[in-house]
Design a protein around this motif. Structure first.
Motif: not given
Length: 321
Positions: A52-69
Motif C-alpha cells: 500500500g505504498g510502504s516507506v520501509d523495507r516491506t517489499v524487500a523483506v518479502a522478496r528476501e523471505l520468499r523469492p517467488d513472492v
C-alpha cells in the motif's frame, strides 16, 4: 446467478490437490513479515503481497523471505482496494486472505482449505466459534461486533458469530460474484475511498457470499495480538462504515429479489475429521428450502381444495340450525 458455478470445474478438478494463493495486504510491515511467512504451510503455492505504498523495507523483506513472492501495488487507498488488487493477481484454485501483522495465523490455512474440499464455496474464520479465540479484541470492539452480528443475522437470516473478522478462504471463481469495486477506477478527489475500499470490505464480502447463494461455512480461528506497529483500524469510524455496509447490502439483496434474480443462502453441511469439527453453518439452506417447498406444494393445494370443498357443508349445517 447460479449458487456454485464452479462446482463442476474448479472444485472437481482441484479436489485432491488444489493450488492455494495467499493474499497479504501490507503497509510498513517489514518487522512482522518474517513471522507471517515462516508460518505459511507447505500447501501454499503462491503468495501475493499487496503493498500500500510502504516507506520501509516491506517489499524487500518479502522478496528476501520468499523469492517467488508476487508483489502488487494497490491502485487506491484502503484494505478493500488492496484485497481486490490481490485477488486479480491470484492464479491458485483457492484464495486465502490473511493479515500482515501476525494477528491471523497462517498455520490454520489447512482448516479452511479442508472445509472448501468438503463442499463449501466460501469459508469464514470466527474468533467466537468452536476452536476460536482472540487475544487482541477489546471489550468495546467485542460489543460492537456482537451488535453488528445481530443486525446481519436478523436481516439476512444468517448465523454469523464473527462478522468483522477478515480471515477468509474461497474458490477463485467466487471472486466475480463478490462484485468488488474495479481496481482501475481512479482515486476519488481529496484522497477519499470508494465504497468497498476500506475496512468495510470484510463485511461486504461476508454478506455477499452468504446472500448470493454460495455455500458458506465457518472455521474457528485464534486471533493474536499485532506483533509490531499499530493498527489503522478506527473503532467508531470503521464501525459506522460497517453498519452502513450492512444496510446497503440489505437494499442490494431486496433489489435483486425485485428484479427476479435468485437470492438466498445455501448451507455448508459437510464437516470432515480433518476439519477437527470446527465447521459450522452460518446461513440457511436455500436449495433445501426450495426442495421442501416443491415437495409440499401438492399437499398445500390439496389442503386448500379440501377447505374449499368443506365450506358449503358448514354453511348448510348452519342454515339448518
Amino acid at each position: 446467478m447460479q449458487p456454485s458455478p464452479h462446482a463442476s470445474t474448479t472444485q472437481r478438478d482441484a479436489r485432491t490437490s488444489p493450488t492455494v494463493s495467499v493474499v497479504i495486504p501490507a503497509l510498513n510491515e517489514e518487522r512482522n513479515l518474517p513471522h507471517v511467512f515462516a508460518k505459511l504451510p507447505a500447501m501454499v503455492t503462491e503468495v501475493i503481497l499487496v503493498d500500500g505504498g510502504s516507506v520501509d523495507r516491506t517489499v524487500a523483506v518479502a522478496r528476501e523471505l520468499r523469492p517467488d513472492v508476487v508483489v502488487v501495488q494497490q491502485t487506491r487507498k484502503g484494505k478493500g482496494n488492496a484485497l481486490a488488487c490481490g485477488f486479480e493477481a491470484c492464479t491458485g484454485d483457492i484464495i486465502v486472505m490473511i493479515d500482515a501483522d501476525g494477528s491471523t495465523d497462517p498455520a490454520e490455512i489447512p482448516l479452511f482449505v479442508q472445509q472448501l474440499l468438503d463442499g463449501a464455496d466460501f469459508v469464514k474464520g470466527s474468533r467466537f466459534s468452536s476452536g476460536g479465540d482472540s487475544h487482541d479484541i477489546t471489550p468495546l470492539r467485542k460489543l460492537g461486533n456482537d451488535g453488528l452480528n445481530l443486525v446481519v443475522n436478523v436481516l439476512f437470516g444468517t448465523r454469523f458469530t464473527d462478522l468483522c473478522y477478515g480471515y477468509n478462504a474461497f474458490w477463485r471463481s467466487v471472486v466475480p460474484m463478490l462484485d468488488l469495486p474495479a481496481t482501475a477506477l481512479p482515486q476519488p478527489a481529496g484522497g477519499g475511498k470508494l465504497w468497498g475500499d476500506g475496512f468495510e470490505i470484510e463485511t461486504l464480502i461476508n454478506i455477499r457470499a452468504a446472500a448470493d447463494g454460495l455455500k458458506v461455512g465457518e472455521v474457528g480461528s485464534i486471533e493474536h495480538e499485532r506483533i509490531h506497529g499499530e493498527s489503522n483500524l478506527n473503532t467508531f469510524r470503521d464501525g459506522f462504515r460497517v453498519l452502513r455496509t450492512i444496510f446497503s447490502e440489505y437494499g442490494r439483496m431486496r433489489a435483486r429479489r425485485n428484479l427476479g434474480r435468485p437470492e438466498g443462502v445455501t448451507s455448508h453441511r459437510r464437516v470432515s475429521a480433518e476439519s477437527r469439527g470446527y465447521g459450522r453453518l452460518v446461513n440457511r439452506p436455500a436449495a433445501r428450502l426450495a426442495t421442501v417447498a416443491a415437495e409440499q406444494a401438492p399437499m398445500n393445494r390439496a389442503r386448500r381444495q379440501s377447505a374449499t370443498d368443506r365450506k358449503p357443508v358448514r354453511v348448510a349445517v348452519a342454515a339448518r340450525d
